[in-house]
Write a protein that holds these residues in place. Structure first.
Motif, PDB file in Angstrom:
ATOM      1  N   GLN A 180       0.856  -1.172   0.000  1.00  0.00           N
ATOM      2  CA  GLN A 180       0.000   0.000   0.000  1.00  0.00           C
ATOM      3  C   GLN A 180       0.900   1.233   0.000  1.00  0.00           C
ATOM      4  O   GLN A 180       1.994   1.204   0.544  1.00  0.00           O
ATOM      5  CB  GLN A 180      -0.919   0.019   1.219  1.00  0.00           C
ATOM      6  N   LYS A 181       0.425   2.292  -0.621  1.00  0.00           N
ATOM      7  CA  LYS A 181       1.215   3.506  -0.664  1.00  0.00           C
ATOM      8  C   LYS A 181       1.382   4.066   0.745  1.00  0.00           C
ATOM      9  O   LYS A 181       0.499   3.949   1.587  1.00  0.00           O
ATOM     10  CB  LYS A 181       0.536   4.533  -1.563  1.00  0.00           C
ATOM     11  N   SER A 182       2.548   4.686   0.987  1.00  0.00           N
ATOM     12  CA  SER A 182       2.865   5.155   2.335  1.00  0.00           C
ATOM     13  C   SER A 182       3.339   6.603   2.330  1.00  0.00           C
ATOM     14  O   SER A 182       3.929   7.080   1.368  1.00  0.00           O
ATOM     15  CB  SER A 182       3.957   4.272   2.956  1.00  0.00           C
ATOM     16  N   LEU A 183       3.059   7.278   3.430  1.00  0.00           N
ATOM     17  CA  LEU A 183       3.579   8.617   3.684  1.00  0.00           C
ATOM     18  C   LEU A 183       4.587   8.519   4.813  1.00  0.00           C
ATOM     19  O   LEU A 183       4.291   7.966   5.870  1.00  0.00           O
ATOM     20  CB  LEU A 183       2.443   9.565   4.091  1.00  0.00           C
ATOM     21  N   ALA A 184       5.779   9.046   4.604  1.00  0.00           N
ATOM     22  CA  ALA A 184       6.788   9.102   5.659  1.00  0.00           C
ATOM     23  C   ALA A 184       6.724  10.472   6.316  1.00  0.00           C
ATOM     24  O   ALA A 184       6.737  11.496   5.636  1.00  0.00           O
ATOM     25  CB  ALA A 184       8.177   8.853   5.085  1.00  0.00           C
ATOM     26  N   ILE A 185       6.616  10.499   7.640  1.00  0.00           N
ATOM     27  CA  ILE A 185       6.663  11.741   8.400  1.00  0.00           C
ATOM     28  C   ILE A 185       7.962  11.753   9.193  1.00  0.00           C
ATOM     29  O   ILE A 185       8.221  10.843   9.983  1.00  0.00           O
ATOM     30  CB  ILE A 185       5.462  11.870   9.356  1.00  0.00           C
ATOM     31  N   ILE A 186       8.779  12.774   8.973  1.00  0.00           N
ATOM     32  CA  ILE A 186      10.051  12.909   9.683  1.00  0.00           C
ATOM     33  C   ILE A 186       9.943  14.095  10.632  1.00  0.00           C
ATOM     34  O   ILE A 186       9.794  15.238  10.208  1.00  0.00           O
ATOM     35  CB  ILE A 186      11.219  13.124   8.704  1.00  0.00           C
ATOM     36  N   ASP A 187       9.985  13.801  11.909  1.00  0.00           N
ATOM     37  CA  ASP A 187       9.836  14.846  12.921  1.00  0.00           C
ATOM     38  C   ASP A 187      10.499  14.356  14.210  1.00  0.00           C
ATOM     39  O   ASP A 187      10.162  13.286  14.719  1.00  0.00           O
ATOM     40  CB  ASP A 187       8.347  15.135  13.163  1.00  0.00           C
ATOM     41  N   GLY A 214      -9.110  10.560   6.748  1.00  0.00           N
ATOM     42  CA  GLY A 214      -9.198   9.764   5.533  1.00  0.00           C
ATOM     43  C   GLY A 214      -8.061   9.941   4.558  1.00  0.00           C
ATOM     44  O   GLY A 214      -8.285   9.953   3.343  1.00  0.00           O
ATOM     45  N   LEU A 215      -6.844  10.050   5.044  1.00  0.00           N
ATOM     46  CA  LEU A 215      -5.705  10.225   4.132  1.00  0.00           C
ATOM     47  C   LEU A 215      -5.584   9.087   3.130  1.00  0.00           C
ATOM     48  O   LEU A 215      -5.259   9.302   1.976  1.00  0.00           O
ATOM     49  CB  LEU A 215      -4.406  10.355   4.930  1.00  0.00           C
ATOM     50  N   GLY A 216      -5.831   7.856   3.573  1.00  0.00           N
ATOM     51  CA  GLY A 216      -5.772   6.728   2.651  1.00  0.00           C
ATOM     52  C   GLY A 216      -4.385   6.202   2.372  1.00  0.00           C
ATOM     53  O   GLY A 216      -4.168   5.504   1.375  1.00  0.00           O
ATOM     54  N   LEU A 217      -3.430   6.547   3.202  1.00  0.00           N
ATOM     55  CA  LEU A 217      -2.063   6.058   3.054  1.00  0.00           C
ATOM     56  C   LEU A 217      -1.596   5.439   4.364  1.00  0.00           C
ATOM     57  O   LEU A 217      -2.039   5.842   5.442  1.00  0.00           O
ATOM     58  CB  LEU A 217      -1.103   7.205   2.694  1.00  0.00           C
ATOM     59  N   HIS A 218      -0.706   4.464   4.288  1.00  0.00           N
ATOM     60  CA  HIS A 218       0.030   4.075   5.485  1.00  0.00           C
ATOM     61  C   HIS A 218       0.839   5.284   5.920  1.00  0.00           C
ATOM     62  O   HIS A 218       1.246   6.110   5.105  1.00  0.00           O
ATOM     63  CB  HIS A 218       1.014   2.942   5.179  1.00  0.00           C
ATOM     64  N   ASP A 245      13.802   1.235   1.175  1.00  0.00           N
ATOM     65  CA  ASP A 245      13.875   1.187  -0.280  1.00  0.00           C
ATOM     66  C   ASP A 245      13.299   2.458  -0.883  1.00  0.00           C
ATOM     67  O   ASP A 245      12.349   3.047  -0.348  1.00  0.00           O
ATOM     68  CB  ASP A 245      13.112  -0.038  -0.788  1.00  0.00           C
ATOM     69  N   ALA A 246      13.855   2.874  -2.017  1.00  0.00           N
ATOM     70  CA  ALA A 246      13.425   4.120  -2.657  1.00  0.00           C
ATOM     71  C   ALA A 246      11.967   4.078  -3.100  1.00  0.00           C
ATOM     72  O   ALA A 246      11.330   5.121  -3.253  1.00  0.00           O
ATOM     73  CB  ALA A 246      14.328   4.420  -3.859  1.00  0.00           C
ATOM     74  N   SER A 247      11.429   2.879  -3.326  1.00  0.00           N
ATOM     75  CA  SER A 247      10.045   2.758  -3.776  1.00  0.00           C
ATOM     76  C   SER A 247       9.064   2.608  -2.621  1.00  0.00           C
ATOM     77  O   SER A 247       7.863   2.412  -2.838  1.00  0.00           O
ATOM     78  CB  SER A 247       9.917   1.553  -4.710  1.00  0.00           C
ATOM     79  N   GLU A 248       9.555   2.697  -1.406  1.00  0.00           N
ATOM     80  CA  GLU A 248       8.738   2.438  -0.221  1.00  0.00           C
ATOM     81  C   GLU A 248       7.667   3.500   0.005  1.00  0.00           C
ATOM     82  O   GLU A 248       6.582   3.207   0.489  1.00  0.00           O
ATOM     83  CB  GLU A 248       9.642   2.352   1.009  1.00  0.00           C
ATOM     84  N   PHE A 249       7.978   4.747  -0.353  1.00  0.00           N
ATOM     85  CA  PHE A 249       7.090   5.845   0.010  1.00  0.00           C
ATOM     86  C   PHE A 249       6.556   6.596  -1.202  1.00  0.00           C
ATOM     87  O   PHE A 249       7.233   6.749  -2.214  1.00  0.00           O
ATOM     88  CB  PHE A 249       7.830   6.823   0.927  1.00  0.00           C
TER      89      PHE A 249
END
Length: 250
Positions: free
Chosen positions: A37-44, A61-65, A79-83
């Motif tokens: 599933q498509k993912s959003l990375a949050i760096i904080d 309802g973002l709809g992303l991991h 991996d570069a395709s992870e996010f």
């Protein structure tokens, strides 16, 4: 703890409205082999801040991991395709030592297909422009609400660039000026630019020569070349056209 994946899990009961949906939204740690599933990375680096943001995005309802990280270093092994997108929340002090610029460049190179969005309290247009020039696809003010974050992520995923409305006019003006200067730089030589600055004042060749410490014949050649490049036949037309070019970015 870094690199933890979150997702919204419906409880199976009908949801009457968004407020109810937000109350029922739950988070869980994904298994070691989560389904694709498509993912959003949050760096904080602020744990509470990133957890709160994750909850808010999922509840709306973002709809992303969502995968949370404490720093850019924590995401390097993925991996570069992870996010699908990366949201970097920046402390204001990071702009002082320029470290955020280096990290943005690193993320853009490491994850070329994941647009990078920056969120920071400091919203000077120079800081925003610097971030965008180094590859970021969006800039959010620190007080942006969840709906604005959702909009920025959606726009970045669609290939656009997000800038808050209050900063957009300044950014457009600066970018327009730089595009114009680049275009003008390709048209005129540096010396012709010097001549143009005095020519716009309506000065005769002798006055231009005196001001720029040039020989009158040299000024005459420069003016002739300027007229030719502007495709006009006299000085008045040249001044009018040059002033119109400057007014484009005023």
């Amino acid at each position: 703890m870094s690199g933890i994946t979150y997702e919204r899990i419906p409880d199976g009961r009908p949801i009457a409205d968004r407020r109810t949906a937000a109350r029922r939204a739950t988070l869980h740690i994904a298994s070691e082999n989560p389904r694709p599933q498509k993912s959003l990375a949050i760096i904080d680096g602020r744990v509470l801040s990133r957890e709160h943001l994750s909850w808010g995005l999922l509840a709306n309802g973002l709809g992303l991991h969502i995968v949370n990280f404490g720093s850019v270093n924590d995401i390097e092994d993925f991996d570069a395709s992870e996010f699908s997108a990366i949201l970097v929340c920046v402390d204001d002090s990071r702009f002082m030592d320029n470290s955020i610029v280096l990290e943005i460049e690193e993320l853009v190179l490491r994850f070329p297909n994941a647009p990078v969005i920056v969120q920071a309290d400091i919203c000077g247009f120079q800081q925003i422009l610097t971030v965008l020039e180094h590859g970021a696809r969006g800039y959010l003010p620190g007080n942006a609400g969840i709906s604005v974050c959702m909009e920025a992520i959606s726009m970045a995923l669609a290939g656009g660039v997000f800038v808050a409305a209050e900063n957009l006019t300044d950014i457009q003006r600066i970018l327009g000026t730089r595009r114009y200067q680049s275009k003008r730089g390709a048209m005129f030589t540096p010396r012709e630019e010097d001549v143009i600055q005095v020519l716009r004042l309506g000065k005769a060749n002798k006055s231009i020569a005196y001001t720029l410490n040039l020989a009158p014949n040299t000024v005459k050649v420069h003016v002739r070349n300027i007229l030719k490049k502007l495709r006009v036949t006299n000085r008045s037309e040249a001044i009018y056209k040059i002033n119109a070019m400057y007014d484009e970015v005023a």
